[in-house]
Design a protein around this motif. Structure first.
Motif, PDB file in Angstrom:
ATOM      1  N   HIS A  50      -8.033  21.401  10.439  1.00  0.00           N
ATOM      2  CA  HIS A  50      -9.181  22.792  10.951  1.00  0.00           C
ATOM      3  C   HIS A  50      -7.871  23.162  12.166  1.00  0.00           C
ATOM      4  N   VAL A  51      -7.331  21.799  13.037  1.00  0.00           N
ATOM      5  CA  VAL A  51      -6.830  22.899  14.546  1.00  0.00           C
ATOM      6  C   VAL A  51      -5.440  22.420  14.523  1.00  0.00           C
ATOM      7  N   HIS A  52      -4.352  23.021  14.802  1.00  0.00           N
ATOM      8  CA  HIS A  52      -3.250  22.731  15.006  1.00  0.00           C
ATOM      9  C   HIS A  52      -3.056  23.453  16.278  1.00  0.00           C
ATOM     10  N   GLU A  71      -5.796  16.386  11.790  1.00  0.00           N
ATOM     11  CA  GLU A  71      -5.157  17.847  12.298  1.00  0.00           C
ATOM     12  C   GLU A  71      -3.768  16.715  13.312  1.00  0.00           C
ATOM     13  N   VAL A  72      -3.070  17.936  14.371  1.00  0.00           N
ATOM     14  CA  VAL A  72      -1.705  18.130  14.096  1.00  0.00           C
ATOM     15  C   VAL A  72      -1.854  18.769  15.007  1.00  0.00           C
ATOM     16  N   VAL A  73      -0.802  17.528  15.676  1.00  0.00           N
ATOM     17  CA  VAL A  73      -0.486  17.557  17.304  1.00  0.00           C
ATOM     18  C   VAL A  73       1.151  18.247  16.830  1.00  0.00           C
ATOM     19  N   VAL A 103       0.912  13.459  14.998  1.00  0.00           N
ATOM     20  CA  VAL A 103       2.396  13.608  16.212  1.00  0.00           C
ATOM     21  C   VAL A 103       3.390  14.573  16.246  1.00  0.00           C
ATOM     22  N   CYS A 104       3.690  15.127  16.164  1.00  0.00           N
ATOM     23  CA  CYS A 104       5.207  15.551  16.105  1.00  0.00           C
ATOM     24  C   CYS A 104       5.358  16.365  17.222  1.00  0.00           C
ATOM     25  N   GLY A 105       7.318  15.392  17.776  1.00  0.00           N
ATOM     26  CA  GLY A 105       7.655  15.294  18.365  1.00  0.00           C
ATOM     27  C   GLY A 105       8.025  14.200  19.644  1.00  0.00           C
ATOM     28  N   GLY A 106       8.524  14.273  20.763  1.00  0.00           N
ATOM     29  CA  GLY A 106       8.590  13.450  21.942  1.00  0.00           C
ATOM     30  C   GLY A 106       9.039  12.129  21.888  1.00  0.00           C
ATOM     31  N   GLU A 151      -2.046  13.448  26.480  1.00  0.00           N
ATOM     32  CA  GLU A 151      -3.474  12.520  26.184  1.00  0.00           C
ATOM     33  C   GLU A 151      -4.169  13.002  25.744  1.00  0.00           C
ATOM     34  N   ALA A 152      -5.081  14.271  26.491  1.00  0.00           N
ATOM     35  CA  ALA A 152      -6.158  14.984  26.752  1.00  0.00           C
ATOM     36  C   ALA A 152      -5.982  15.193  25.077  1.00  0.00           C
ATOM     37  N   VAL A 153      -5.068  15.557  24.662  1.00  0.00           N
ATOM     38  CA  VAL A 153      -5.003  16.921  23.166  1.00  0.00           C
ATOM     39  C   VAL A 153      -5.272  15.501  22.433  1.00  0.00           C
TER      40      VAL A 153
END
Length: 413
Positions: A37-39, A4-6, A65-68, A50-52
């Protein structure tokens, strides 16, 4: 494997920045044979990030995880990764030294908070940075006794893309045990609609649906053209290339000269290469585009071999006095041809390319918004194009650029 991608950043939620990073990552995962399946998009809030992350890890073997990862107070990804892993952050002296050296070589003052980018969750592997200061991270984590992995990459697009290609995808493919190769080839087209191309390729699409390898997809890309992407899966790169060669030939047989390039080709690079091969120099006369054609061409490395310059003849008087356009309507075939001839003379070029039209908001010379006249004049002859382009003012101007360049391409021997 599922990944997945965050995407992290409040600016994404506010619409201040378009999340093109997730689109790129999703495309690269698909091309590597890895499902997503989910972005997710989440703001700069420790608890919500953290929840995500925990939600994503509950369903997938991997998360990107992208960014931050920057140095400021709202760059929280490292802290959240450490919390999810259940480990402390530790300063990596080697990374800190790289950051100091980067500032020194650029002759810039380094604020102390830049060293936050050298803080690494214990047990994580650093992905060295080659284009900026924030390194990436590969973080092993166990969720419910099951091994998972989190990849953290910078949000700056060119830094993210290089790191995804160099480090993340190879590691993901190794973890997934993927031995096959997935290769794509993109044919760039202009001059036909997506529905028109689809109709011409009906039999090819039907056969590909039957054999299921390679696959074919259309990608509308604005003034970069309409793309036909073929994606093949095989045991080796050579086998995949063989499949792509066969089906590229099938596609070209049906769509013909609408294909102007492949993969990294652009309309402007194709035109520049063709003119260079002929030994012809190019002059431009731009009205409706206001210099956009010159801007696209001048972005091509080595364009100075070909491009002489552009006369941005936006005002009618400039067309009359500088380019020799006969007084009268300036949105017409005659005006476009006179502009192309005039810029050849003024700029000392063998080839002239001109555009005149109506971008809006009101009609001009009795012509509706969206009208474009383009003319190309070369030692081999002259050719014009008259089209009605859709969209708002900016879209019409952008479509005028690729339409005019395609007209010139069609005239080159």
């Amino acid at each position: 494997m599922r990944c997945e991608v965050v995407a992290v950043g409040t600016e994404l939620l506010l619409g201040q920045v378009v999340d093109s990073n997730s689109a790129y990552i999703g495309e690269q995962l698909a091309l590597s044979g890895i499902s997503t399946h989910v972005h997710y998009q989440v703001g700069d809030n420790r608890e919500r990030i953290e929840a995500v992350l925990r939600a994503a890890l509950a369903d997938a073997e991997a998360v990107i995880v992208c960014g931050g990862l920057g140095p400021t107070h709202d760059d929280l990804t490292r802290d959240v990764l450490a919390a999810v892993m259940g480990v402390p952050l530790e300063r990596d002296d080697a990374v800190a030294e790289v950051i100091r050296s980067l500032f020194e070589t650029r002759g810039r003052y380094m604020a102390a908070n830049n060293l936050r980018q050298a803080d690494v969750p214990r047990g994580a592997t650093v992905i060295p940075q080659t284009r900026g200061t924030a390194p990436g991270l590969i973080c092993p984590v166990r969720i419910g006794g099951v091994s998972r992995v989190i990849y953290a990459v910078p949000g700056v697009p060119h830094e993210m893309r290089e790191m995804i290609e160099r480090a993340v995808l190879p590691d993901l493919r190794a973890r997934a045990g993927l031995s096959s190769v997935i290769v794509s080839r993109t044919l760039k087209t202009w001059g036909d609609s997506e529905s028109g191309l689809n109709e011409k390729l009906d039999d090819v699409i039907a056969e590909l649906d039957r054999v299921a390898n390679p696959t074919l997809a259309f990608l509308a890309s604005g003034w970069d053209g309409l793309k036909i992407r073929l994606t093949a899966k095989a045991a080796t790169a050579a086998d995949a290339a063989g499949l792509l060669d066969r089906w590229e030939a099938e596609v070209r047989e049906r769509v013909g000269d609408t294909v102007f390039g492949v993969d990294d080709d652009t309309m402007e690079s194709v035109v520049i290469d063709a003119l260079r091969h002929l030994g012809w120099r190019l002059g431009l006369a731009e009205s409706v585009t206001g210099g956009l054609i010159a801007g696209r061409l001048s972005a091509v490395p080595g364009c100075s071999d070909v491009l002489r310059g552009s006369v941005v003849s936006y005002a009618s008087e400039v067309k009359f006095d500088l380019l020799g356009v006969p007084r009268g309507p300036v949105v017409s075939e005659a005006a476009a041809v006179a502009m192309a001839r005039g810029c050849r003379r003024v700029l000392g070029a063998e080839v002239g390319l001109a555009v005149t039209g109506v971008a809006g908001p009101a009609e001009q010379d009795g012509q509706p918004v969206g009208t474009l006249w383009a003319a190309a004049v070369t030692p081999a002859g002259e050719r014009t194009a008259h089209v009605r382009l859709p969209g708002d003012r900016q879209q019409m101007r952008e479509m005028s650029v690729i339409t005019a360049l395609d007209l010139l391409r069609s005239l080159l021997p």
